[in-house]
Structures are given as structure tokens and as C-alpha cells.
Write a protein that holds these residues in place. Structure first.
Motif, PDB file in Angstrom:
ATOM      1  N   LYS A  92      13.835   5.359 -47.942  1.00 13.28           N
ATOM      2  CA  LYS A  92      13.925   4.473 -49.113  1.00 13.28           C
ATOM      3  C   LYS A  92      12.536   4.131 -49.627  1.00 13.28           C
ATOM      4  N   ASP A  93      12.498   3.525 -50.818  1.00 12.12           N
ATOM      5  CA  ASP A  93      11.241   3.040 -51.395  1.00 12.12           C
ATOM      6  C   ASP A  93      10.809   1.771 -50.674  1.00 12.12           C
ATOM      7  N   LEU A  94       9.539   1.726 -50.303  1.00 12.13           N
ATOM      8  CA  LEU A  94       8.978   0.573 -49.590  1.00 12.13           C
ATOM      9  C   LEU A  94       7.622   0.229 -50.183  1.00 12.13           C
ATOM     10  N   ASP A  95       7.146  -0.985 -49.894  1.00 11.22           N
ATOM     11  CA  ASP A  95       5.752  -1.300 -50.204  1.00 11.22           C
ATOM     12  C   ASP A  95       4.896  -0.292 -49.459  1.00 11.22           C
ATOM     13  N   SER A  96       3.721   0.009 -49.996  1.00  8.75           N
ATOM     14  CA  SER A  96       2.896   1.065 -49.409  1.00  8.75           C
ATOM     15  C   SER A  96       2.563   0.809 -47.935  1.00  8.75           C
ATOM     16  N   GLY A  97       2.289  -0.429 -47.569  1.00  9.56           N
ATOM     17  CA  GLY A  97       1.999  -0.749 -46.162  1.00  9.56           C
ATOM     18  C   GLY A  97       3.209  -0.540 -45.273  1.00  9.56           C
ATOM     19  N   ASP A  98       4.401  -0.920 -45.774  1.00  9.79           N
ATOM     20  CA  ASP A  98       5.642  -0.693 -45.019  1.00  9.79           C
ATOM     21  C   ASP A  98       5.856   0.797 -44.777  1.00  9.79           C
ATOM     22  N   ALA A  99       5.648   1.593 -45.825  1.00 13.55           N
ATOM     23  CA  ALA A  99       5.816   3.042 -45.704  1.00 13.55           C
ATOM     24  C   ALA A  99       4.839   3.610 -44.680  1.00 13.55           C
ATOM     25  N   THR A 100       3.617   3.100 -44.669  1.00 14.97           N
ATOM     26  CA  THR A 100       2.616   3.560 -43.707  1.00 14.97           C
ATOM     27  C   THR A 100       3.033   3.216 -42.288  1.00 14.97           C
ATOM     28  N   VAL A 101       3.599   2.022 -42.087  1.00 16.26           N
ATOM     29  CA  VAL A 101       4.087   1.640 -40.757  1.00 16.26           C
ATOM     30  C   VAL A 101       5.172   2.609 -40.309  1.00 16.26           C
ATOM     31  N   CYS A 102       6.107   2.944 -41.218  1.00 11.30           N
ATOM     32  CA  CYS A 102       7.162   3.912 -40.878  1.00 11.30           C
ATOM     33  C   CYS A 102       6.562   5.263 -40.507  1.00 11.30           C
ATOM     34  N   ASN A 103       5.587   5.718 -41.283  1.00  9.11           N
ATOM     35  CA  ASN A 103       4.945   7.006 -41.009  1.00  9.11           C
ATOM     36  C   ASN A 103       4.227   6.986 -39.663  1.00  9.11           C
ATOM     37  N   LEU A 104       3.505   5.905 -39.391  1.00  8.59           N
ATOM     38  CA  LEU A 104       2.773   5.803 -38.123  1.00  8.59           C
ATOM     39  C   LEU A 104       3.731   5.718 -36.937  1.00  8.59           C
ATOM     40  N   THR A 105       4.822   4.986 -37.098  1.00 11.20           N
ATOM     41  CA  THR A 105       5.824   4.891 -36.031  1.00 11.20           C
ATOM     42  C   THR A 105       6.368   6.274 -35.708  1.00 11.20           C
ATOM     43  N   ASP A 106       6.641   7.055 -36.745  1.00 13.15           N
ATOM     44  CA  ASP A 106       7.131   8.414 -36.561  1.00 13.15           C
ATOM     45  C   ASP A 106       6.082   9.274 -35.842  1.00 13.15           C
ATOM     46  N   LEU A 107       4.813   9.125 -36.215  1.00 17.55           N
ATOM     47  CA  LEU A 107       3.738   9.884 -35.562  1.00 17.55           C
ATOM     48  C   LEU A 107       3.585   9.490 -34.090  1.00 17.55           C
ATOM     49  N   VAL A 108       3.672   8.192 -33.806  1.00 19.43           N
ATOM     50  CA  VAL A 108       3.575   7.719 -32.421  1.00 19.43           C
ATOM     51  C   VAL A 108       4.733   8.292 -31.613  1.00 19.43           C
ATOM     52  N   ASP A 109       5.950   8.227 -32.166  1.00 21.92           N
ATOM     53  CA  ASP A 109       7.118   8.783 -31.477  1.00 21.92           C
ATOM     54  C   ASP A 109       6.917  10.268 -31.186  1.00 21.92           C
ATOM     55  N   GLY A 110       6.478  11.010 -32.202  1.00 21.46           N
ATOM     56  CA  GLY A 110       6.268  12.445 -32.040  1.00 21.46           C
ATOM     57  C   GLY A 110       5.218  12.765 -31.000  1.00 21.46           C
ATOM     58  N   TYR A 111       4.167  11.976 -30.969  1.00 23.05           N
ATOM     59  CA  TYR A 111       3.103  12.203 -29.999  1.00 23.05           C
ATOM     60  C   TYR A 111       3.630  12.082 -28.573  1.00 23.05           C
ATOM     61  N   PHE A 112       4.382  11.026 -28.295  1.00 22.25           N
ATOM     62  CA  PHE A 112       4.820  10.792 -26.925  1.00 22.25           C
ATOM     63  C   PHE A 112       5.963  11.704 -26.505  1.00 22.25           C
ATOM     64  N   VAL A 113       6.694  12.235 -27.459  1.00 26.29           N
ATOM     65  CA  VAL A 113       7.770  13.155 -27.114  1.00 26.29           C
ATOM     66  C   VAL A 113       7.234  14.575 -26.963  1.00 26.29           C
ATOM     67  N   ALA A 114       6.330  15.000 -27.840  1.00 31.45           N
ATOM     68  CA  ALA A 114       5.953  16.408 -27.911  1.00 31.45           C
ATOM     69  C   ALA A 114       4.563  16.748 -27.363  1.00 31.45           C
ATOM     70  N   SER A 115       3.682  15.790 -27.254  1.00 38.22           N
ATOM     71  CA  SER A 115       2.293  16.114 -26.929  1.00 38.22           C
ATOM     72  C   SER A 115       2.068  16.307 -25.438  1.00 38.22           C
ATOM     73  N   PRO A 116       1.433  17.407 -25.071  1.00 37.23           N
ATOM     74  CA  PRO A 116       1.079  17.572 -23.663  1.00 37.23           C
ATOM     75  C   PRO A 116      -0.038  16.604 -23.242  1.00 37.23           C
ATOM     76  N   ASP A 117      -0.749  16.031 -24.219  1.00 36.04           N
ATOM     77  CA  ASP A 117      -1.839  15.105 -23.916  1.00 36.04           C
ATOM     78  C   ASP A 117      -1.361  13.678 -23.665  1.00 36.04           C
ATOM     79  N   HIS A 118      -0.048  13.426 -23.794  1.00 28.98           N
ATOM     80  CA  HIS A 118       0.399  12.039 -23.659  1.00 28.98           C
ATOM     81  C   HIS A 118       0.141  11.478 -22.265  1.00 28.98           C
ATOM     82  N   ASN A 119      -0.217  12.347 -21.323  1.00 27.03           N
ATOM     83  CA  ASN A 119      -0.533  11.835 -19.986  1.00 27.03           C
ATOM     84  C   ASN A 119      -1.895  11.133 -19.936  1.00 27.03           C
TER      85      ASN A 119
END
Length: 113
Positions: free
Chosen positions: A35-62
Motif C-alpha cells: 500500500k501507499d505509505l509515508d516515505s519513512g514508513d515505506a523505508t521501515v517496511c523495506n528495511l524489515t524485509d531486508l533484515v528478514d532476508g538477511y537472517f533467512v538466506a545469508s551464510p554470514d548471519h552467524n
């Protein structure tokens, strides 16, 4: 960055990577939130998605100690820091300001964004 509060320092570090948590005047569509969000809200959503992806997929998460298989303690902790910085930078009420430790931990993660 001298004389800045920790949340301001954190936002400056995120801005350097292209992620400004300060709300702008326009709405931005966030595919992660659908959905449409304030720019900061959208950035939080994007960062949350990146954090999730990092811990699920990254071999460096250790690099982050005391993780379960999905990195939940650190994932949740980093998302909370990002949300707290967002709230502080936009003048919303918070329970406690960003600590030196939280700033240091977020700084440790930023290179992986």
C-alpha cells in the motif's frame, strides 16, 4: 555527526546507504506492505524485509551471536531498533531513546544492507 542523538546518528548511517526514515511530504507505494505509505514508513517496511532476508538466506548471519535457525533474537532486535529510530526521527512517542549499544549493533549490521 557530533552533538547528534543516537537516533539521529542511526538515521544518518542509514541515509548513507539510501534509507532515510524521516517521513517526506508524499506517499510512496511499498511493495513489501502492499500500500501507499509515508516515505519513512515505506523505508521501515523495506528495511524489515531486508533484515528478514538477511537472517533467512545469508551464510554470514552467524556473525551475530546467539542465533536460532532463523536469527530471531537478532532479527527482532534490529527491527525494533529501526522502528524506534523511525519513531524518534519523526517525533513520535517512544518508551526509551536509542542507546549507545543499539546504535553500535545497528552499525554492525548496516554493511549487510
Amino acid at each position: 555527526m557530533r552533538y547528534m542523538n543516537n537516533f539521529q546518528k542511526a538515521n544518518e548511517l542509514l541515509k548513507a546507504k539510501g534509507y532515510d526514515l524521516k517521513n517526506g511530504t508524499e506517499k510512496v507505494y511499498s511493495p513489501q506492505c502492499g500500500k501507499d505509505l509515508d516515505s519513512g514508513d515505506a523505508t521501515v517496511c523495506n528495511l524489515t524485509d531486508l533484515v528478514d532476508g538477511y537472517f533467512v538466506a545469508s551464510p554470514d548471519h552467524n556473525l551475530f551471536e546467539d542465533l536460532d535457525d532463523f536469527g530471531d533474537p537478532w532479527r527482532t532486535y534490529l527491527v525494533c531498533i529501526i522502528e524506534d529510530v523511525y519513531n524518534q526521527i519523526n517525533g513520535y512517542e517512544i518508551d526509551q531513546p536509542t542507546t549507545d549499544r543499539e546504535l553500535a549493533d545497528l552499525t554492525k549490521f548496516i554493511p549487510f544492507l
